[in-house]
Design a protein around this motif. Structure first.
Motif, PDB file in Angstrom:
ATOM      1  N   TYR A 121       0.843  -1.196   0.000  1.00 60.26           N
ATOM      2  CA  TYR A 121       0.000   0.000   0.000  1.00 60.26           C
ATOM      3  C   TYR A 121       0.882   1.251   0.000  1.00 60.26           C
ATOM      4  CZ  TYR A 121      -4.403  -2.433   0.876  1.00 60.26           C
ATOM      5  OH  TYR A 121      -5.525  -3.222   0.760  1.00 60.26           O
ATOM      6  N   MET A 122       0.385   2.310  -0.652  1.00 55.81           N
ATOM      7  CA  MET A 122       1.047   3.612  -0.600  1.00 55.81           C
ATOM      8  C   MET A 122       0.606   4.321   0.676  1.00 55.81           C
ATOM      9  SD  MET A 122       2.972   3.711  -3.251  1.00 55.81           S
ATOM     10  CE  MET A 122       3.440   5.437  -3.247  1.00 55.81           C
ATOM     11  N   LYS A 123       1.554   4.885   1.400  1.00 56.93           N
ATOM     12  CA  LYS A 123       1.251   5.562   2.665  1.00 56.93           C
ATOM     13  C   LYS A 123       2.001   6.888   2.749  1.00 56.93           C
ATOM     14  CE  LYS A 123       0.548   1.228   5.229  1.00 56.93           C
ATOM     15  NZ  LYS A 123       0.974   0.417   6.409  1.00 56.93           N
ATOM     16  N   LYS A 124       1.563   7.724   3.709  1.00 57.19           N
ATOM     17  CA  LYS A 124       2.218   9.016   3.941  1.00 57.19           C
ATOM     18  C   LYS A 124       2.459   9.206   5.430  1.00 57.19           C
ATOM     19  CE  LYS A 124       0.374  11.553  -0.081  1.00 57.19           C
ATOM     20  NZ  LYS A 124      -0.321  12.790  -0.525  1.00 57.19           N
ATOM     21  N   GLU A 125       3.601   9.797   5.756  1.00 60.44           N
ATOM     22  CA  GLU A 125       3.924  10.145   7.138  1.00 60.44           C
ATOM     23  C   GLU A 125       4.567  11.524   7.149  1.00 60.44           C
ATOM     24  OE1 GLU A 125       3.270   8.680   9.950  1.00 60.44           O
ATOM     25  OE2 GLU A 125       2.511   6.740   9.226  1.00 60.44           O
ATOM     26  N   GLU A 126       4.244  12.297   8.176  1.00 66.66           N
ATOM     27  CA  GLU A 126       4.833  13.634   8.292  1.00 66.66           C
ATOM     28  C   GLU A 126       5.946  13.627   9.339  1.00 66.66           C
ATOM     29  OE1 GLU A 126       3.312  18.078   9.559  1.00 66.66           O
ATOM     30  OE2 GLU A 126       2.135  16.963   8.053  1.00 66.66           O
ATOM     31  N   HIS A 127       7.067  14.272   8.981  1.00 66.62           N
ATOM     32  CA  HIS A 127       8.223  14.347   9.874  1.00 66.62           C
ATOM     33  C   HIS A 127       8.747  15.778   9.918  1.00 66.62           C
ATOM     34  CE1 HIS A 127       8.512   9.924  10.004  1.00 66.62           C
ATOM     35  NE2 HIS A 127       8.208   9.973   8.708  1.00 66.62           N
ATOM     36  N   ASP A 128       9.413  16.113  11.012  1.00 64.75           N
ATOM     37  CA  ASP A 128       9.997  17.447  11.147  1.00 64.75           C
ATOM     38  C   ASP A 128      11.334  17.563  10.421  1.00 64.75           C
ATOM     39  OD1 ASP A 128       7.872  18.030  12.843  1.00 64.75           O
ATOM     40  OD2 ASP A 128       8.978  17.438  14.623  1.00 64.75           O
ATOM     41  N   MET A 129      12.008  16.438  10.280  1.00 62.37           N
ATOM     42  CA  MET A 129      13.334  16.414   9.654  1.00 62.37           C
ATOM     43  C   MET A 129      13.515  15.090   8.947  1.00 62.37           C
ATOM     44  SD  MET A 129      17.111  16.566  11.520  1.00 62.37           S
ATOM     45  CE  MET A 129      17.010  18.267  12.054  1.00 62.37           C
ATOM     46  N   VAL A 130      14.198  15.118   7.793  1.00 59.11           N
ATOM     47  CA  VAL A 130      14.506  13.889   7.052  1.00 59.11           C
ATOM     48  C   VAL A 130      16.006  13.831   6.818  1.00 59.11           C
ATOM     49  CG1 VAL A 130      14.271  12.701   4.838  1.00 59.11           C
ATOM     50  CG2 VAL A 130      12.250  13.660   5.937  1.00 59.11           C
ATOM     51  N   VAL A 131      16.583  12.653   7.048  1.00 61.17           N
ATOM     52  CA  VAL A 131      18.019  12.441   6.847  1.00 61.17           C
ATOM     53  C   VAL A 131      18.190  11.405   5.742  1.00 61.17           C
ATOM     54  CG1 VAL A 131      20.196  11.780   7.918  1.00 61.17           C
ATOM     55  CG2 VAL A 131      18.442  12.930   9.288  1.00 61.17           C
ATOM     56  N   LEU A 132      18.939  11.763   4.708  1.00 63.73           N
ATOM     57  CA  LEU A 132      19.147  10.884   3.556  1.00 63.73           C
ATOM     58  C   LEU A 132      20.472  10.134   3.689  1.00 63.73           C
ATOM     59  CD1 LEU A 132      18.182  13.351   0.658  1.00 63.73           C
ATOM     60  CD2 LEU A 132      16.671  11.803   1.935  1.00 63.73           C
ATOM     61  N   ALA A 133      20.407   8.812   3.632  1.00 63.72           N
ATOM     62  CA  ALA A 133      21.617   7.984   3.610  1.00 63.72           C
ATOM     63  C   ALA A 133      22.069   7.869   2.161  1.00 63.72           C
ATOM     64  CB  ALA A 133      21.341   6.611   4.209  1.00 63.72           C
ATOM     65  N   VAL A 134      22.909   8.822   1.742  1.00 55.16           N
ATOM     66  CA  VAL A 134      23.273   8.903   0.322  1.00 55.16           C
ATOM     67  C   VAL A 134      24.369   7.903  -0.015  1.00 55.16           C
ATOM     68  CG1 VAL A 134      22.577  11.302   0.162  1.00 55.16           C
ATOM     69  CG2 VAL A 134      24.938  10.770   0.743  1.00 55.16           C
ATOM     70  N   ALA A 135      24.409   7.545  -1.283  1.00 51.05           N
ATOM     71  CA  ALA A 135      25.388   6.579  -1.772  1.00 51.05           C
ATOM     72  C   ALA A 135      26.794   7.149  -1.715  1.00 51.05           C
ATOM     73  CB  ALA A 135      25.039   6.183  -3.206  1.00 51.05           C
ATOM     74  N   ILE A 136      27.757   6.251  -1.765  1.00 51.06           N
ATOM     75  CA  ILE A 136      29.155   6.663  -1.846  1.00 51.06           C
ATOM     76  C   ILE A 136      29.667   6.439  -3.253  1.00 51.06           C
ATOM     77  CG2 ILE A 136      29.585   6.196   0.587  1.00 51.06           C
ATOM     78  CD1 ILE A 136      31.047   3.609  -0.402  1.00 51.06           C
ATOM     79  N   ARG A 137      30.664   7.230  -3.629  1.00 52.90           N
ATOM     80  CA  ARG A 137      31.345   7.060  -4.903  1.00 52.90           C
ATOM     81  C   ARG A 137      32.842   7.006  -4.636  1.00 52.90           C
ATOM     82  NH1 ARG A 137      29.814   4.988  -8.859  1.00 52.90           N
ATOM     83  NH2 ARG A 137      30.975   6.279 -10.308  1.00 52.90           N
ATOM     84  N   PRO A 138      33.585   6.103  -5.288  1.00 52.75           N
ATOM     85  CA  PRO A 138      35.024   6.026  -5.051  1.00 52.75           C
ATOM     86  C   PRO A 138      35.746   7.271  -5.528  1.00 52.75           C
ATOM     87  CG  PRO A 138      34.395   4.666  -6.927  1.00 52.75           C
ATOM     88  CD  PRO A 138      33.123   5.138  -6.300  1.00 52.75           C
ATOM     89  N   SER A 139      36.776   7.658  -4.810  1.00 55.33           N
ATOM     90  CA  SER A 139      37.593   8.816  -5.177  1.00 55.33           C
ATOM     91  C   SER A 139      38.954   8.299  -5.618  1.00 55.33           C
ATOM     92  CB  SER A 139      37.723   9.764  -3.981  1.00 55.33           C
ATOM     93  OG  SER A 139      38.530  10.879  -4.302  1.00 55.33           O
ATOM     94  N   CYS A 140      39.079   7.966  -6.877  1.00 53.49           N
ATOM     95  CA  CYS A 140      40.281   7.298  -7.380  1.00 53.49           C
ATOM     96  C   CYS A 140      41.209   8.281  -8.084  1.00 53.49           C
ATOM     97  CB  CYS A 140      39.906   6.171  -8.336  1.00 53.49           C
ATOM     98  SG  CYS A 140      41.318   5.147  -8.796  1.00 53.49           S
TER      99      CYS A 140
END
Length: 448
Positions: free
Chosen positions: A353-372
């Motif tokens: 099911y599609m749902k919605k929730e309200e939050h005061d703050m959202v933290v994104l666990a972003v991907a990493i990219r190699p630094s070569c």
């Protein structure tokens, strides 16, 4: 008599490799593009799953580098070209000017105090301001000031001021420096090093979540990346550990973490970034320790708690701290314009099911990219350094004498990076001392 070894990258893996080599009597060049060693770990508050202080682990190792006369730090520098073979590499390095003579600078901070120009602080992820002349962070090693050429009024004057000025602008730092260390005449410098082996420990960069507009990063003030949250919750951060919203400075009552932002997605990066599940769990626990009444929710695809004590850590988060885990795929984030709260729309994959929730703050666990860096080694399709044999020889690249450790060879956490660093240092020390080193060959065997 041994030849030197070059370690590229001053994060925790590069530091460990340099210390291990120095202990074996090998001369080490430690090169980093930043003005201080420490890497990404220096920006963390705690480590998982023990919740030990990150600085308490890292800072003694950083300081130890200065106690070894056979370790030479080459900061604000990047590799331009590598030639040669194992035992005899020729490396050309470009060292950028700091506009401060580090032989004279004692890190007193007088120049920083008097400088009139402020710009966003990269170490604090832009959550605070720093001066055009600055010391990267209080525990920096080496603790030396440098001038940001783009921000400095003297080096890069605004056009409207440049037209009116009859002579050089500003220069306050030069006048107030008690050591007379400021030197605006510095130019880029090319350094050539002859080394026996190279250890690549250049780490990672974070994927830019602005490339995923449905999450609203950069558009909505109260959407943060997980490294921004680390700086918020840290006692050495811009708010001294007080968790506040960017929009109004209020303490959030409901915080959401969204996993796999740019990871495990064929549109961006197909691989798992390995440590995000545990990092979010750690950050949620820290949020509860700072604000016991806050509601913490982690939206995830799968919880990958594969390391020692990791699964127990997740269970502790659920039972002891009441952190809510929701198995769901976040579709988009919208902002309530009146409150600046964030409405998370997601598919609950347990119920479809599609749902919605309200939050005061959202933290994104972003991907990493190699630094070569530009090193003559093979890379994988995802840009990580390719290993000769990930099972039998997990620190050797496709070129003899060049080793790789840490995240630049694949997503991993701090303990795994440190373990690899010691392994690579042992292998590099053999080459530096002139021993003939066994190398892996196809088929899983080894040739002496």
């Amino acid at each position: 008599m041994s030849k030197p070894v070059l370690v590229l990258g001053g994060g925790i893996a590069g530091i460990q490799a340099a210390l291990d080599l120095a202990e074996q009597g090998v001369d080490v060049y430690l090169v980093d593009k930043l003005p201080s060693v420490g890497g990404k770990m220096a920006q963390l508050d705690k480590t998982f799953p023990t919740l030990d202080c990150a600085s308490c682990i890292l800072t003694p190792k950083m300081a130890a580098l200065l106690r070894y006369p056979n370790i030479k730090l080459i900061m604000c520098s990047e590799v331009q070209e590598v030639s040669g073979s194992a035992g005899n590499f020729l490396v050309r390095i470009l060292r950028r000017p700091t506009y401060v003579n580090w032989d004279l600078c004692n890190g007193c901070g007088t120049c920083v105090e008097k400088c009139p120009k402020k710009v966003p602080d990269e170490f604090n992820m832009g959550l605070s301001m720093r001066k055009a002349i600055h010391i990267m962070f209080p525990q920096a090693v080496p603790r030396k000031a440098l001038i940001d050429e783009k921000a400095c009024i003297r080096l890069n004057p605004p056009p409207e001021l440049k037209e009116k000025a009859k002579g050089p602008l500003c220069g306050i730092c030069e006048r107030v420096c008690p050591a007379k260390a400021v030197d605006f005449s510095q130019k880029p410098e090319t350094i050539e090093l002859n080394v026996a082996a190279i250890i690549i420990a250049t780490g990672m960069e974070l994927y830019d979540p602005r490339n995923i507009p449905e999450y609203g990063y950069g558009k909505y003030q109260n959407v943060f990346t997980h490294l921004e949250f680390e700086r918020l919750v840290s006692a050495t951060g811009p708010t001294q550990g007080e968790i506040v919203r960017r929009s109004d400075g209020r303490h959030p009552k409901r915080i959401a973490w969204i996993q796999c932002v740019g990871s495990r997605d064929v549109r961006f990066n197909s691989y798992c970034s390995a440590f995000c599940c545990m990092a979010a769990t750690k950050e949620a626990i820290l949020a509860k320790e700072h604000m016991p009444d806050v509601e913490c929710t982690i939206y995830y695809m799968d919880i990958r708690a594969f390391g020692k004590g990791f699964n127990e850590f997740v269970n502790r988060a659920k039972k002891e701290f009441g952190i809510k885990y929701v198995r769901g795929k976040v579709v988009k984030i919208d902002e309530n314009p009146s409150t600046k709260n964030l409405v998370v729309t997601y598919e609950d994959t347990a119920s479809s099911y599609m749902k919605k929730e309200e939050h005061d703050m959202v933290v994104l666990a972003v991907a990493i990219r190699p630094s070569c860096p530009p090193i003559p080694v093979d890379l994988t399709a995802d840009g990580f350094v390719k290993l000769r044999d990930p099972y039998l020889d997990p620190v050797s690249t496709t070129k003899d004498g060049i080793f790789v450790v840490g995240v630049v060879a694949g997503a991993k956490d701090i303990p795994d990076s440190v373990t690899e660093a010691s392994a690579a240092a042992a292998r590099a020390a053999l080459i530096a001392k002139g021993y003939e080193v066994p190398v892996a060959v196809d088929g899983g065997g080894y040739l002496a």
